[in-house]
Design a protein around this motif. Sequence first.
Motif, PDB file in Angstrom:
ATOM      1  N   ALA A  38      -4.709   2.098   8.327  1.00 45.71           N
ATOM      2  CA  ALA A  38      -4.327   2.742   9.585  1.00 45.71           C
ATOM      3  C   ALA A  38      -2.826   2.968   9.648  1.00 45.71           C
ATOM      4  CB  ALA A  38      -4.794   1.886  10.768  1.00 45.71           C
ATOM      5  N   ARG A  39      -2.050   1.983   9.237  1.00 44.47           N
ATOM      6  CA  ARG A  39      -0.592   2.132   9.264  1.00 44.47           C
ATOM      7  C   ARG A  39      -0.139   3.205   8.274  1.00 44.47           C
ATOM      8  NH1 ARG A  39       4.078  -0.812  10.749  1.00 44.47           N
ATOM      9  NH2 ARG A  39       2.696  -1.558  12.408  1.00 44.47           N
ATOM     10  N   ALA A  40      -0.799   3.296   7.143  1.00 40.76           N
ATOM     11  CA  ALA A  40      -0.411   4.260   6.106  1.00 40.76           C
ATOM     12  C   ALA A  40      -0.919   5.671   6.394  1.00 40.76           C
ATOM     13  CB  ALA A  40      -0.926   3.798   4.750  1.00 40.76           C
ATOM     14  N   GLY A  41      -1.855   5.805   7.341  1.00 39.45           N
ATOM     15  CA  GLY A  41      -2.393   7.119   7.647  1.00 39.45           C
ATOM     16  C   GLY A  41      -3.424   7.602   6.642  1.00 39.45           C
ATOM     17  N   VAL A  42      -4.145   6.651   6.036  1.00 41.31           N
ATOM     18  CA  VAL A  42      -5.213   6.998   5.105  1.00 41.31           C
ATOM     19  C   VAL A  42      -6.477   6.272   5.541  1.00 41.31           C
ATOM     20  CG1 VAL A  42      -3.604   7.332   3.195  1.00 41.31           C
ATOM     21  CG2 VAL A  42      -4.684   5.099   3.510  1.00 41.31           C
ATOM     22  N   THR A  43      -7.598   6.580   4.921  1.00 38.59           N
ATOM     23  CA  THR A  43      -8.847   5.901   5.257  1.00 38.59           C
ATOM     24  C   THR A  43      -8.974   4.609   4.458  1.00 38.59           C
ATOM     25  OG1 THR A  43     -10.101   7.043   3.529  1.00 38.59           O
ATOM     26  CG2 THR A  43      -9.946   8.127   5.684  1.00 38.59           C
ATOM     27  N   PRO A  44      -9.681   3.613   5.008  1.00 39.46           N
ATOM     28  CA  PRO A  44      -9.914   2.396   4.225  1.00 39.46           C
ATOM     29  C   PRO A  44     -10.577   2.683   2.878  1.00 39.46           C
ATOM     30  CG  PRO A  44     -10.471   2.010   6.520  1.00 39.46           C
ATOM     31  CD  PRO A  44     -10.187   3.488   6.381  1.00 39.46           C
ATOM     32  N   SER A  45     -11.455   3.683   2.836  1.00 38.63           N
ATOM     33  CA  SER A  45     -12.123   3.996   1.570  1.00 38.63           C
ATOM     34  C   SER A  45     -11.130   4.442   0.508  1.00 38.63           C
ATOM     35  CB  SER A  45     -13.187   5.073   1.779  1.00 38.63           C
ATOM     36  OG  SER A  45     -12.607   6.279   2.244  1.00 38.63           O
ATOM     37  N   THR A  46     -10.043   5.095   0.936  1.00 39.60           N
ATOM     38  CA  THR A  46      -8.997   5.491  -0.016  1.00 39.60           C
ATOM     39  C   THR A  46      -8.374   4.259  -0.663  1.00 39.60           C
ATOM     40  OG1 THR A  46      -8.490   7.525   1.187  1.00 39.60           O
ATOM     41  CG2 THR A  46      -6.769   6.658  -0.265  1.00 39.60           C
ATOM     42  N   VAL A  47      -8.113   3.257   0.161  1.00 44.87           N
ATOM     43  CA  VAL A  47      -7.520   2.018  -0.359  1.00 44.87           C
ATOM     44  C   VAL A  47      -8.499   1.301  -1.276  1.00 44.87           C
ATOM     45  CG1 VAL A  47      -6.532  -0.217   0.264  1.00 44.87           C
ATOM     46  CG2 VAL A  47      -6.042   1.793   1.673  1.00 44.87           C
ATOM     47  N   TYR A  48      -9.735   1.169  -0.838  1.00 44.29           N
ATOM     48  CA  TYR A  48     -10.731   0.477  -1.674  1.00 44.29           C
ATOM     49  C   TYR A  48     -10.960   1.208  -2.988  1.00 44.29           C
ATOM     50  CZ  TYR A  48     -12.053  -2.573   2.223  1.00 44.29           C
ATOM     51  OH  TYR A  48     -12.054  -3.513   3.222  1.00 44.29           O
ATOM     52  N   ARG A  49     -11.004   2.534  -2.919  1.00 45.73           N
ATOM     53  CA  ARG A  49     -11.267   3.317  -4.130  1.00 45.73           C
ATOM     54  C   ARG A  49     -10.136   3.161  -5.137  1.00 45.73           C
ATOM     55  NH1 ARG A  49     -12.499   7.503  -1.671  1.00 45.73           N
ATOM     56  NH2 ARG A  49     -10.489   8.571  -1.649  1.00 45.73           N
ATOM     57  N   ARG A  50      -8.918   3.090  -4.646  1.00 49.47           N
ATOM     58  CA  ARG A  50      -7.778   3.030  -5.557  1.00 49.47           C
ATOM     59  C   ARG A  50      -7.455   1.606  -6.010  1.00 49.47           C
ATOM     60  NH1 ARG A  50      -2.191   6.335  -5.542  1.00 49.47           N
ATOM     61  NH2 ARG A  50      -1.106   5.051  -7.050  1.00 49.47           N
ATOM     62  N   TRP A  51      -7.540   0.629  -5.073  1.00 49.67           N
ATOM     63  CA  TRP A  51      -7.093  -0.724  -5.410  1.00 49.67           C
ATOM     64  C   TRP A  51      -8.225  -1.743  -5.521  1.00 49.67           C
ATOM     65  CZ3 TRP A  51      -3.791   2.335  -2.339  1.00 49.67           C
ATOM     66  CH2 TRP A  51      -2.513   2.563  -2.887  1.00 49.67           C
ATOM     67  N   GLY A  52      -9.399  -1.412  -5.049  1.00 48.19           N
ATOM     68  CA  GLY A  52     -10.518  -2.343  -5.167  1.00 48.19           C
ATOM     69  C   GLY A  52     -10.633  -3.295  -4.000  1.00 48.19           C
ATOM     70  N   ASP A  53      -9.616  -4.127  -3.787  1.00 44.94           N
ATOM     71  CA  ASP A  53      -9.625  -5.037  -2.649  1.00 44.94           C
ATOM     72  C   ASP A  53      -8.183  -5.367  -2.266  1.00 44.94           C
ATOM     73  OD1 ASP A  53      -8.660  -6.983  -4.435  1.00 44.94           O
ATOM     74  OD2 ASP A  53     -10.636  -7.883  -4.721  1.00 44.94           O
ATOM     75  N   LEU A  54      -8.035  -6.201  -1.236  1.00 48.19           N
ATOM     76  CA  LEU A  54      -6.698  -6.513  -0.725  1.00 48.19           C
ATOM     77  C   LEU A  54      -5.861  -7.243  -1.764  1.00 48.19           C
ATOM     78  CD1 LEU A  54      -4.738  -6.470   1.687  1.00 48.19           C
ATOM     79  CD2 LEU A  54      -5.728  -8.671   2.392  1.00 48.19           C
ATOM     80  N   HIS A  55      -6.462  -8.163  -2.517  1.00 43.70           N
ATOM     81  CA  HIS A  55      -5.703  -8.920  -3.514  1.00 43.70           C
ATOM     82  C   HIS A  55      -5.102  -7.988  -4.574  1.00 43.70           C
ATOM     83  CE1 HIS A  55      -6.602 -12.737  -1.854  1.00 43.70           C
ATOM     84  NE2 HIS A  55      -7.882 -12.748  -2.184  1.00 43.70           N
ATOM     85  N   GLU A  56      -5.887  -7.021  -5.015  1.00 44.57           N
ATOM     86  CA  GLU A  56      -5.368  -6.093  -6.025  1.00 44.57           C
ATOM     87  C   GLU A  56      -4.276  -5.192  -5.448  1.00 44.57           C
ATOM     88  OE1 GLU A  56      -8.046  -4.210  -8.758  1.00 44.57           O
ATOM     89  OE2 GLU A  56      -9.608  -5.682  -8.341  1.00 44.57           O
ATOM     90  N   LEU A  57      -4.411  -4.828  -4.184  1.00 44.46           N
ATOM     91  CA  LEU A  57      -3.360  -4.049  -3.537  1.00 44.46           C
ATOM     92  C   LEU A  57      -2.072  -4.858  -3.461  1.00 44.46           C
ATOM     93  CD1 LEU A  57      -2.082  -1.800  -1.880  1.00 44.46           C
ATOM     94  CD2 LEU A  57      -3.271  -2.706   0.140  1.00 44.46           C
ATOM     95  N   LEU A  58      -2.166  -6.107  -3.016  1.00 49.70           N
ATOM     96  CA  LEU A  58      -0.977  -6.946  -2.906  1.00 49.70           C
ATOM     97  C   LEU A  58      -0.349  -7.186  -4.281  1.00 49.70           C
ATOM     98  CD1 LEU A  58      -2.110  -9.583  -0.255  1.00 49.70           C
ATOM     99  CD2 LEU A  58      -0.736  -7.521   0.086  1.00 49.70           C
ATOM    100  N   SER A  59      -1.177  -7.284  -5.299  1.00 49.19           N
ATOM    101  CA  SER A  59      -0.668  -7.439  -6.660  1.00 49.19           C
ATOM    102  C   SER A  59       0.132  -6.213  -7.074  1.00 49.19           C
ATOM    103  CB  SER A  59      -1.827  -7.677  -7.631  1.00 49.19           C
ATOM    104  OG  SER A  59      -1.361  -7.881  -8.946  1.00 49.19           O
ATOM    105  N   ASP A  60      -0.380  -5.032  -6.754  1.00 46.45           N
ATOM    106  CA  ASP A  60       0.309  -3.792  -7.090  1.00 46.45           C
ATOM    107  C   ASP A  60       1.643  -3.690  -6.358  1.00 46.45           C
ATOM    108  OD1 ASP A  60       0.301  -1.292  -8.506  1.00 46.45           O
ATOM    109  OD2 ASP A  60      -0.091  -0.280  -6.612  1.00 46.45           O
ATOM    110  N   VAL A  61       1.642  -4.073  -5.088  1.00 44.78           N
ATOM    111  CA  VAL A  61       2.883  -4.073  -4.310  1.00 44.78           C
ATOM    112  C   VAL A  61       3.886  -5.041  -4.920  1.00 44.78           C
ATOM    113  CG1 VAL A  61       3.917  -4.653  -2.065  1.00 44.78           C
ATOM    114  CG2 VAL A  61       1.761  -3.380  -2.158  1.00 44.78           C
ATOM    115  N   ALA A  62       3.415  -6.221  -5.305  1.00 47.40           N
ATOM    116  CA  ALA A  62       4.304  -7.226  -5.880  1.00 47.40           C
ATOM    117  C   ALA A  62       4.939  -6.740  -7.169  1.00 47.40           C
ATOM    118  CB  ALA A  62       3.537  -8.523  -6.126  1.00 47.40           C
ATOM    119  N   VAL A  63       4.143  -6.118  -8.038  1.00 50.50           N
ATOM    120  CA  VAL A  63       4.681  -5.615  -9.309  1.00 50.50           C
ATOM    121  C   VAL A  63       5.777  -4.586  -9.056  1.00 50.50           C
ATOM    122  CG1 VAL A  63       4.115  -4.274 -11.373  1.00 50.50           C
ATOM    123  CG2 VAL A  63       2.611  -6.110 -10.639  1.00 50.50           C
ATOM    124  N   GLU A  64       5.560  -3.730  -8.075  1.00 49.00           N
ATOM    125  CA  GLU A  64       6.575  -2.724  -7.749  1.00 49.00           C
ATOM    126  C   GLU A  64       7.841  -3.376  -7.208  1.00 49.00           C
ATOM    127  OE1 GLU A  64       8.224   1.102  -7.438  1.00 49.00           O
ATOM    128  OE2 GLU A  64       6.477   0.357  -8.516  1.00 49.00           O
TER     129      GLU A  64
END
Length: 202
Positions: A38-64
């Motif tokens: 919601a904050r990013a202006g995308v659908t939850p399915s977009t996030v799930y499709r790209r990152w899988g789950d919250l842990h993988e998203l946070l991992s990607d953010v951390a690496v960056e």
Amino acid sequence: MARPGGRSARVQEAVHAAVRELEAEQGRASLTVPAVAARAGVTPSTVYRRWGDLHELLSDVAVERLRPEEPPADHGSLHTDLESWARQFLDEMKSSSGRAYIRDALLGDPDGSNAGQCSAYAADQIEVILARARGRGETVPDVDVEAVVDHVVAPMMYRILFRPGQLTVSYADHLVRAVLTSPVSPDRRSETPASSPLPYRR
């Protein structure tokens, strides 16, 4: 990890920014996929499709966030350059935010690719330092990137994760001094425990 371009890059930037903003404003407990989407202006399915789950998203953010923003500083000599870089690396990684990024990077990394990317960041910075010293015409000891990773980066990371007390500038200096004065040759590196040439008293 290749950085995406076009719309994919815009989605990544928006989602990463949303994670950082929500965590800063509301704390880690506020981080859910629907809230981030919601904050990013995308659908939850977009996030799930790209990152899988919250842990993988946070991992990607951390690496960056762990990616260096600039080359290591040039202080005019191999020893000083490597010492300065090791001090900065230790200071950043032992901080509360640094440890949190490390945990996130590993927690959401089932195939080890993010951990490998973080390792590559350090290796690339070390290579710059060694190449710069050779370019100056310095006499560089028989040490390569892997030796510095094994005997400077690895001991610091172990202590940061498992023995965080007494992580001082003198510890970083000791590791650098040891690897530059008693480097391990490549053909013997696998036979030599990482801690053996680096005695250290707190």
